[in-house]
Motif scaffolding. Structure first.
Motif, PDB file in Angstrom:
ATOM      1  N   LEU A 198      -3.052  10.088   1.736  1.00  0.00           N
ATOM      2  CA  LEU A 198      -2.833   9.959   3.183  1.00  0.00           C
ATOM      3  C   LEU A 198      -2.473   8.511   3.497  1.00  0.00           C
ATOM      4  O   LEU A 198      -3.176   7.582   3.082  1.00  0.00           O
ATOM      5  CB  LEU A 198      -4.077  10.359   3.973  1.00  0.00           C
ATOM      6  N   ASP A 199      -1.371   8.331   4.193  1.00  0.00           N
ATOM      7  CA  ASP A 199      -0.914   6.975   4.546  1.00  0.00           C
ATOM      8  C   ASP A 199      -1.101   6.774   6.045  1.00  0.00           C
ATOM      9  O   ASP A 199      -0.322   7.284   6.849  1.00  0.00           O
ATOM     10  CB  ASP A 199       0.567   6.819   4.160  1.00  0.00           C
ATOM     11  N   GLU A 200      -2.140   6.076   6.400  1.00  0.00           N
ATOM     12  CA  GLU A 200      -2.471   5.810   7.805  1.00  0.00           C
ATOM     13  C   GLU A 200      -2.352   7.064   8.672  1.00  0.00           C
ATOM     14  O   GLU A 200      -1.562   7.108   9.619  1.00  0.00           O
ATOM     15  CB  GLU A 200      -1.571   4.701   8.355  1.00  0.00           C
ATOM     16  N   PRO A 201      -3.155   8.087   8.362  1.00  0.00           N
ATOM     17  CA  PRO A 201      -2.985   9.359   9.079  1.00  0.00           C
ATOM     18  C   PRO A 201      -3.498   9.330  10.504  1.00  0.00           C
ATOM     19  O   PRO A 201      -3.257  10.264  11.257  1.00  0.00           O
ATOM     20  CB  PRO A 201      -3.816  10.336   8.240  1.00  0.00           C
ATOM     21  N   LYS A 219       0.834  -1.214   0.000  1.00  0.00           N
ATOM     22  CA  LYS A 219       0.000   0.000   0.000  1.00  0.00           C
ATOM     23  C   LYS A 219       0.871   1.269   0.000  1.00  0.00           C
ATOM     24  O   LYS A 219       0.683   2.161  -0.821  1.00  0.00           O
ATOM     25  CB  LYS A 219      -0.923   0.005   1.237  1.00  0.00           C
ATOM     26  N   SER A 220       1.811   1.333   0.948  1.00  0.00           N
ATOM     27  CA  SER A 220       2.678   2.523   1.020  1.00  0.00           C
ATOM     28  C   SER A 220       3.538   2.624  -0.233  1.00  0.00           C
ATOM     29  O   SER A 220       3.790   3.721  -0.736  1.00  0.00           O
ATOM     30  CB  SER A 220       3.582   2.468   2.248  1.00  0.00           C
ATOM     31  N   THR A 221       3.970   1.476  -0.737  1.00  0.00           N
ATOM     32  CA  THR A 221       4.789   1.469  -1.954  1.00  0.00           C
ATOM     33  C   THR A 221       4.006   2.071  -3.121  1.00  0.00           C
ATOM     34  O   THR A 221       4.545   2.867  -3.892  1.00  0.00           O
ATOM     35  CB  THR A 221       5.231   0.026  -2.286  1.00  0.00           C
TER      36      THR A 221
HETATM   37 MG   LIG Z   1       2.393   1.086   4.856  1.00  0.00          MG
END
Ligand SMILES: [Mg+2]
Ligand SMILES: Nc1ncnc2c1ncn2[C@@H]1O[C@H](COP(=O)(O)OP(=O)(O)OP(=O)(O)O)[C@@H](O)[C@H]1O
Length: 259
Positions: free
Chosen positions: A164-167, A43-45
């Motif tokens: 937004l990454d796990e904000p 996901k972050s990638t």
């Molecule tokens: Mg991640």
């Protein structure tokens, strides 16, 4: 509908190992896409690829109609990362300074901000309900307040797309609910396209119009519906996920469950 993100045959790996293989999807203007998937599913990638932080191994990414290699309107793209990684909060800066730092494309490096810039910062802080804290040191705010300031920091440059990454990691449930509502409003009232990663599937289904599940190096993206989520979650996680939103913590929320 206008496609603001288009991904074609996208593959990526760190070294030899592929993390994402032949992804094909698009995001339309005004979408609120919630990305879910187990730890390590990429996901972050994927967000790093869409922000041009890492480069594809194969395939094509278009942002706002332009190939990502040529894209040069990065002020139209906002990014809020997990709080812990995003900023050294021990840095002795005020809330106003943290937000105005993102105005450098308008102000110019090393120039002082003027009244007009201060107004932009004030408006952004007002949108997230933090205007009364503008002179406070960022390090003296609570986690939820800091996260609102980081959202204001992105808003000040008037983005068209926000990633937004796990904000909401490390934020209490009430503040988390309020942050989701704020994002819902930015999406529905200001028309900002939102792409957000979260493990809080229940809360995300309240606000997102599309859900993307990542697993086995793939992404499946669909309209936010109970049927889709239930079936894909079973495939993704291998067990039934309790999708109830136990309580909606934001008292002032304009959104209804099961929007
Ligand atoms: Mg991640
Ligand atoms: N810089 C890196 N170098 C090598 N491998 C990496 C790097 N970053 C991530 N990975 C690997 O790539 C895979 C995908 O990682 P990624 O961070 O995108 O997952 P994620 O879905 O965001 O997970 P989480 O839910 O834990 O945040 C993981 O197996 C991870 O170990």
């Amino acid at each position: 509908m206008e496609k603001v993100i288009e991904v074609k045959d996208l593959s990526f790996g760190y070294g030899e190992r592929l993390v994402l293989e032949n992804l094909n999807f698009s995001v339309e203007r005004g979408d609120f896409v919630g990305i879910i998937g187990p730890n390590g599913s990429g996901k972050s990638t994927l967000i790093k690829l869409l922000l041009n932080i890492v480069k594809p191994l194969r395939g094509e990414i278009n942002i706002l109609g332009q190939s990502i290699e040529k894209f040069n309107c990065w002020s139209k793209i906002g990014y809020v990362s997990q709080k812990a990684n995003s900023f050294n909060t021990a840095f002795p800066a005020t809330v106003e300074e943290v937000v105005s730092a993102n105005l450098y494309s308008k102000v110019g490096l090393f120039k002082r901000i003027n009244k007009e810039h201060k107004n932009l910062v004030y408006d952004a802080l007002k949108t997230v309900g933090m205007e009364d804290y503008k002179d406070k040191l960022i390090g003296n705010l609570s986690g939820g307040q800091q996260q609102r300031v980081f959202i204001a920091r992105v808003l000040v440059s008037k983005p068209e797309i926000m990633f937004l990454d796990e904000p909401t990691v490390g934020i209490d449930a009430r503040t988390e609910g309020a942050l989701y509502c704020l994002l819902g409003k930015l999406n529905s009232e200001m028309g900002i396209t939102i792409v957000m990663i979260s493990h809080d599937i229940g809360a995300m289904t309240v606000h997102a119009n599309k859900i993307a599940c990542m697993t086995n190096k793939q992404i499946i993206i669909n309209q936010n519906s109970k049927e889709f989520i239930n079936s894909s979650l079973r495939d993704v996680y291998g067990y039934d996920v309790n999708l109830q939103v136990p309580r909606h913590f934001c008292e002032n929320c304009c959104m209804k469950e099961g929007k």
